[in-house]
Design a protein around this motif. Structure first.
Motif, PDB file in Angstrom:
ATOM      1  N   SER A 134       4.849 -39.187  62.630  1.00  0.00           N
ATOM      2  CA  SER A 134       4.852 -40.570  62.153  1.00  0.00           C
ATOM      3  C   SER A 134       6.129 -40.865  61.360  1.00  0.00           C
ATOM      4  O   SER A 134       7.122 -40.155  61.459  1.00  0.00           O
ATOM      5  N   SER A 135       6.072 -41.908  60.527  1.00  0.00           N
ATOM      6  CA  SER A 135       7.229 -42.264  59.705  1.00  0.00           C
ATOM      7  C   SER A 135       7.611 -41.147  58.748  1.00  0.00           C
ATOM      8  O   SER A 135       8.783 -41.035  58.356  1.00  0.00           O
ATOM      9  N   ILE A 136       6.664 -40.314  58.359  1.00  0.00           N
ATOM     10  CA  ILE A 136       6.980 -39.208  57.455  1.00  0.00           C
ATOM     11  C   ILE A 136       7.862 -38.196  58.179  1.00  0.00           C
ATOM     12  O   ILE A 136       8.828 -37.676  57.618  1.00  0.00           O
ATOM     13  N   SER A 137       7.573 -37.931  59.447  1.00  0.00           N
ATOM     14  CA  SER A 137       8.447 -37.088  60.252  1.00  0.00           C
ATOM     15  C   SER A 137       9.749 -37.806  60.591  1.00  0.00           C
ATOM     16  O   SER A 137      10.812 -37.180  60.699  1.00  0.00           O
ATOM     17  N   HIS A 138       9.676 -39.111  60.776  1.00  0.00           N
ATOM     18  CA  HIS A 138      10.871 -39.924  61.033  1.00  0.00           C
ATOM     19  C   HIS A 138      11.841 -39.816  59.861  1.00  0.00           C
ATOM     20  O   HIS A 138      13.062 -39.798  60.043  1.00  0.00           O
ATOM     21  N   GLY A 139      11.317 -39.747  58.638  1.00  0.00           N
ATOM     22  CA  GLY A 139      12.170 -39.579  57.467  1.00  0.00           C
ATOM     23  C   GLY A 139      11.808 -40.457  56.299  1.00  0.00           C
ATOM     24  O   GLY A 139      12.286 -40.236  55.182  1.00  0.00           O
ATOM     25  N   SER A 140      10.970 -41.472  56.522  1.00  0.00           N
ATOM     26  CA  SER A 140      10.480 -42.379  55.484  1.00  0.00           C
ATOM     27  C   SER A 140      11.500 -42.585  54.375  1.00  0.00           C
ATOM     28  O   SER A 140      12.576 -43.119  54.604  1.00  0.00           O
ATOM     29  N   ASN A 141      11.213 -42.132  53.158  1.00  0.00           N
ATOM     30  CA  ASN A 141      12.057 -42.404  51.999  1.00  0.00           C
ATOM     31  C   ASN A 141      13.036 -41.280  51.680  1.00  0.00           C
ATOM     32  O   ASN A 141      13.540 -41.211  50.554  1.00  0.00           O
ATOM     33  N   ALA A 142      13.319 -40.414  52.636  1.00  0.00           N
ATOM     34  CA  ALA A 142      14.317 -39.368  52.404  1.00  0.00           C
ATOM     35  C   ALA A 142      15.681 -40.000  52.156  1.00  0.00           C
ATOM     36  O   ALA A 142      16.019 -41.041  52.730  1.00  0.00           O
TER      37      ALA A 142
END
Length: 382
Positions: free
Chosen positions: A177-185
């Motif tokens: 999901s967005s967490i794997s996409h990178g979200s707030n990194a």
């Protein structure tokens, strides 16, 4: 800077982590889903996410000390929310982060989260510049901003460029999901998959799509057809916050997704990972909704926990554990990882999710450290 620079054609030999390069008016656009898959959905969110080059990088060998990269970025703004900072281009020399830069200007896509509407303000190509790089031959990687669609226009250097040699690293194909996409990194090499890949010395192909980990058959077929030595799929949060399906559909959809991957990779190590701890959706179903109080974007769950058949993270974790246990009886290369082992309730007390949904850079590092220590990356034969 010396402007007598050599221009190198940007193609599949230099662009890694992309599934496909589309020729555009300005140059080439990296995609993380192939054209035939993109044609099977009209989801604007997925179209935006798959064209944001999380994990995509230029990789070449050169003695250059000066590099110019012309790009046309498409930046995302959210109506009613503060402007987001420009994305970063991370330049690595022989595997070490050496410089960062951003690309001013470009297109701006303004999204209204309340209505789902989007408005594109066109812009022009711009130049990202890196100077005073170390002398001598070296391996160079330029990781593209993970949350900015990036058309690659031209690469110029003050010394010849050639594709990097094959380092013999295993290919890790990941979907989430967005967490794997990178979200707030903070930057493209600070996402948890990029950090874990560096720790595990593997080549990352990141099919983490913000809002797009929805067990789509075309994503499974894409993974089936891509080369991979290690495969992981992270399932849960998008199915809950999109309120996409009910419990009756979930199990067969997971089986179908895994069956399709196994059609192309019958013996490849395959790890199913459930969602990290997320209080708003642990026991409250979706849909999720944005909350703009205090001038910041946050998220909340709006579903009714008493409505039968709705998905929650608690239900999905239990179902995934059961499904993988059943399949593992005949599939010894299949594993399961509870996402709370990567980020759990105790971690939330120390590193809360800033918007109630996405981790910050410190939490990306925490997740990466734990994932990189898992046998999935540490015990695979050479």
């Amino acid at each position: 800077m010396n402007h007598k620079l050599l221009t190198t054609r940007l193609d599949e030999q230099l662009v890694r982590g992309a599934v496909e390069l589309e020729t555009t008016q300005y140059g080439v656009l990296p995609h993380r889903l192939p054209a035939w898959a993109r044609a099977q959905t009209n989801d604007g969110q997925l179209a935006m996410a798959e064209a944001q080059p999380s994990g995509v990088r230029l990789a070449f060998r050169t003695a250059a000390t000066e590099i110019e990269l012309d790009v046309l970025p498409t930046k995302v703004a959210y109506a009613g929310a503060p402007a987001m900072p420009d994305g970063l281009y991370d330049l690595l020399v022989d595997g070490r982060l050496t410089a960062q830069a951003s690309a001013p200007g470009g297109n701006v896509l303004t999204i209204d989260l309340a209505t789902g509407s989007a408005d594109l303000t066109p812009g022009s190509p711009t130049t990202v510049t890196f100077a005073e790089l170390p002398e001598g031959d070296k391996n160079v990687e330029i990781w593209l901003p993970h949350r900015e669609r990036t058309e690659l226009v031209a690469l110029r250097t003050n010394a010849p460029v050639e594709p990097q040699p094959d380092h013999g690293r295993k290919i890790w194909l990941h979907h989430g999901s967005s967490i794997s996409h990178g979200s707030n990194a903070d930057s493209p090499t600070a996402t948890w998959p990029a950090l874990a890949a560096a720790r595990g010395n593997v080549e990352l192909v990141n099919l983490g799509f913000g809002g797009g980990a929805l067990l789509d058959p075309f994503t499974a077929r894409t993974m089936r057809d891509l080369p991979a030595d290690l495969i992981s799929v992270k399932i849960g949060i998008n199915l809950v916050n999109s309120d996409l399906m009910r419990q009756r559909a979930f199990g067969p959809a997971v089986h179908g997704f895994l069956d399709t991957i196994r059609d192309g990779h019958p013996d490849t190590p395959l790890l199913v990972v459930s969602a990290i701890y997320c209080p708003i959706h642990e026991d409250t179903p979706g849909p999720g909704a944005p909350d703009f109080r205090d001038g910041k974007v946050s998220f909340r769950a709006t579903g009714d926990p008493t409505e039968p058949g709705k998905l929650t993270l608690t239900y999905i974790r239990e179902a995934l554990a059961e499904i993988t246990a059943i399949r593992a009886k005949t599939d010894p290369n299949l594993g399961y990882l509870d996402g709370r082992d990567l980020y759990g309730e105790a971690d939330f007390a120390v590193h809360p999710l800033p918007d109630q949904l996405h981790p910050d850079s410190a939490t990306h590092r925490l997740i990466a450290d734990r994932f990189a220590s898992h046998p999935f990356l540490t015990t695979q034969p050479a």
